[in-house]
Design a protein around this motif. Structure first.
Motif, PDB file in Angstrom:
ATOM      1  N   GLN A 547      -1.356   5.423  12.269  1.00 37.13           N
ATOM      2  CA  GLN A 547      -0.501   4.740  11.303  1.00 37.13           C
ATOM      3  C   GLN A 547       0.943   5.200  11.418  1.00 37.13           C
ATOM      4  O   GLN A 547       1.872   4.422  11.209  1.00 37.13           O
ATOM      5  CB  GLN A 547      -1.040   4.939   9.886  1.00 37.13           C
ATOM      6  N   ASP A 561      -2.928   4.486   4.655  1.00 38.04           N
ATOM      7  CA  ASP A 561      -3.148   3.186   4.041  1.00 38.04           C
ATOM      8  C   ASP A 561      -4.579   2.761   4.355  1.00 38.04           C
ATOM      9  O   ASP A 561      -4.880   2.255   5.439  1.00 38.04           O
ATOM     10  CB  ASP A 561      -2.145   2.168   4.587  1.00 38.04           C
ATOM     11  N   ARG A 564      -5.718  -0.728   5.713  1.00 35.41           N
ATOM     12  CA  ARG A 564      -5.517  -1.081   7.126  1.00 35.41           C
ATOM     13  C   ARG A 564      -6.655  -0.583   8.005  1.00 35.41           C
ATOM     14  O   ARG A 564      -6.655  -0.830   9.217  1.00 35.41           O
ATOM     15  CB  ARG A 564      -4.194  -0.496   7.630  1.00 35.41           C
TER      16      ARG A 564
END
Length: 596
Positions: A547, A561, A564
């Motif tokens: 990420q 997150d 995701r």
């Protein structure tokens, strides 16, 4: 039941009406009981599996859990393209799956590029490695050193004349000889012979014993080629001996390794070593990020990336030290790195974490002046200052050896919070430049603290329990606005817990994974707990790095997150956090923290 197939779910929403009919006609339904195997590792993949109900686990030959699949997940796409399954797929609950024959799947991919693109992108996300220069990176990483990779290992005595040594090399097609003297092996290369004869004036009759380089660096037959490259990169050498059961069976040359690997990490090491100015060094440092992104994007396992990046980072810092510190002062101080860099776990650039040990006769003011310039240069290289001030440019982290030793010896008597914090930081220290004997003296003092069961050791362990594990009461992921602080909730408890146990046991291992292995060998931690902790630690770092590379590319960004992540990544994350919870319970028992 095929009438109930969900064509609204990607990528099946890309199919045209005729293709949907083709899929529906070919589809069958499979029923699997608990522990029933759907696919064995190495077996041909007969179909695309689409899970309707239940849970399927994907495991490697060593039993390592790679993924866990739930409703509407697909597998084994990788095997459909490669021809065989790499891992084993087994039901852990009663499961119902749709099965689309491989021939029909491939036909749909051929007829519908949008449909095919989804699966090929999915392959990339599952660490399917692209080919470079005709050589698959995954194959390189998993390739072990074999006899066919080796050059001959010719052993001679130290009295062999230089001329005879050169002729022996030519006749045997070797570019190095092993010289045994007093039971120890050294190495003399073709370049050594040429330099001694043509530059230094050695006659052909002089013995080669004094030319031998010792100690002889070596790896084991069957080790990973990647390990050999890391060793060569770290020691700046071009050959290593390869041993089997304590006997040298051949030599491995850098050219053979580089012929199988093309990320040019060794070229970057040469750029660092040859940098003659801070500008040249800064330019080399900027390519580190590209190397990390390339390796991570091609699915290289994180522990390999950390080892390689650590070796390159250390060389960069050492070269900057050499450019800034006059030769007369280099032997009177030692530069240490700490934190993730000290543990050889740093990837993207994070805060500066360093310290300087001074010879007792070197004025502190002089050391501080040198380190202020050093810190300013690192800032230009993209390494921000440490928010907590853990930098050699600060007086508390730039002191004579006697001051460092005094502080450590006072710890068992006082155990003040600031002392414990500094001990925790120093436990990860590693020398990268200057006089490393100063660090050895400091480390000896640190080991004197090992095995102390006084209250301060419990106080040192307490921060591992400081942050809640981000799991709900029912054991699901606990997020805030889809964000999960994986560093505080997952990475830090593993790092700090392993660090405190290592201090208690007097272990010399540098990194978290090495410490866990050593603790397992000592019986301090349960075998299965250590194995799961190691996998969880690597998973947390990998998800976070991915990420970061996709977003701000900032090594200080801690949030994950969760929205995701794929379903099986969320399952693995949850499993890892449950492992952390068990580890914290073990620390609580071992350090008697139940009432703290």
């Amino acid at each position: 039941m095929s009438e109930d197939f969900n064509f609204a779910s990607p990528p099946f929403d890309q199919l045209r009406p005729r293709e949907r009919e083709q899929l529906r006609d070919a589809l069958s339904v499979g029923y699997y009981t608990v522990d029933e195997v759907l696919l064995e590792a190495g077996a041909p993949v007969p179909c695309l599996f689409v899970l309707m109900k239940g849970v399927i686990e994907e495991r490697g030959e060593d039993g390592k859990l790679f993924a866990q699949y739930g409703a509407e997940d697909l597998f084994d796409v990788r095997g459909l393209f490669s021809g065989s399954s790499k891992h084993r797929y087994q039901a852990v609950e009663e499961s119902i799956v749709y099965e689309l024959p491989a021939a029909v799947f491939h036909q749909l991919c051929t007829d519908n590029p949008q449909f095919a693109r989804f699966f090929r992108a999915d392959l990339a996300s599952k660490r399917q490695l692209e080919r470079r220069d005709g050589q698959n990176l995954a194959e390189f990483i998993l390739t072990r050193i074999a006899p066919e990779h080796l050059l001959p290992a010719i052993e001679v005595g130290p009295t062999l004349p230089l001329g005879d040594a050169a002729r022996l090399q030519l006749s045997r097609g070797a570019d190095a000889l092993l010289v045994r003297e007093d039971g120890a092996l050294g190495i003399v290369t073709r370049t050594d012979l040429m330099t001694a004869h043509f530059r230094d004036g050695f006659s052909e009759a002089q013995p080669i014993g004094p030319l031998a380089h010792r100690p002889l660096s070596h790896v084991e037959l069957g080790d990973f080629l990647f390990d050999a490259m890391i060793l060569m990169t770290r020691q700046r050498i071009e050959r290593v001996a390869v041993c089997e059961e304590g006997r040298v069976v051949g030599l491995l040359h850098l050219t053979q390794v580089l012929s199988l690997f093309s990320t040019h990490s060794h070229v970057l090491a040469l750029r660092i070593a040859r940098a003659e100015s801070e500008a040249e060094l800064r330019a080399a440092a900027e390519t580190l990020h590209t190397l990390i992104a390339t390796l991570a994007g091609n699915g290289i396992r994180l522990r390999f990336i950390m080892q390689l990046v650590s070796a390159l980072n250390e060389q960069l810092l050492e070269r900057l030290f050499e450019l800034q510190v006059p030769p007369v002062l280099r032997g009177r101080c030692c530069l240490l790195v700490m934190g993730s860099e000290g543990r050889a776990e740093q990837l993207l650039k994070t805060d500066q974490d360093n310290a300087l040990i001074l010879d007792d006769g070197l004025p502190v003011e002089q050391g501080l002046l040198l380190m202020q310039r050093f810190s300013a240069a690192l800032l230009e290289f993209g390494y921000p200052p440490c928010p907590g001030g853990v930098m050699a440019s600060r007086p508390e982290w730039c002191k004579p050896l006697s001051e460092w030793q005094r502080e450590l010896r006072e710890l068992p008597l006082q155990g003040r919070p600031e002392q414990l914090m500094r001990l925790s930081i120093l436990a990860d220290a590693w020398p990268v430049a200057g006089n490393r004997r100063l660090f050895d003296s400091l480390r000896e003092c640190l080991y004197e603290l090992a095995g102390d069961s006084s209250r301060w050791m419990s106080d040192l362990a307490l921060p591992a329990l400081q942050f809640d594990t981000p799991l709900t009461f029912l054991g699901q992921l606990k997020t805030q606005d889809a964000q999960l602080d994986v560093k505080r909730g997952g990475i830090f408890p593993i790092v700090h817990g392993a660090r405190v146990l290592a201090v208690r046991e007097g272990l010399e291992e540098r990194g978290t994974l090495g410490r866990l292995v050593a603790l397992k060998a000592l019986g301090v931690l349960d075998d299965s707990l250590v194995d799961n902790l190691a996998e969880a630690f690597e998973l947390f770092l990998q998800l976070r790095l991915r990420q970061q590379l996709d977003g701000q590319r900032d090594g200080r960004e801690q949030g994950l997150d969760v929205s995701r992540l794929s379903r099986h990544e969320r399952d693995l994350l949850r499993f890892g956090l449950h492992t952390v919870k068990k580890f914290k319970q073990s620390l609580t028992r071992q350090f008697h923290l139940e009432t703290r």
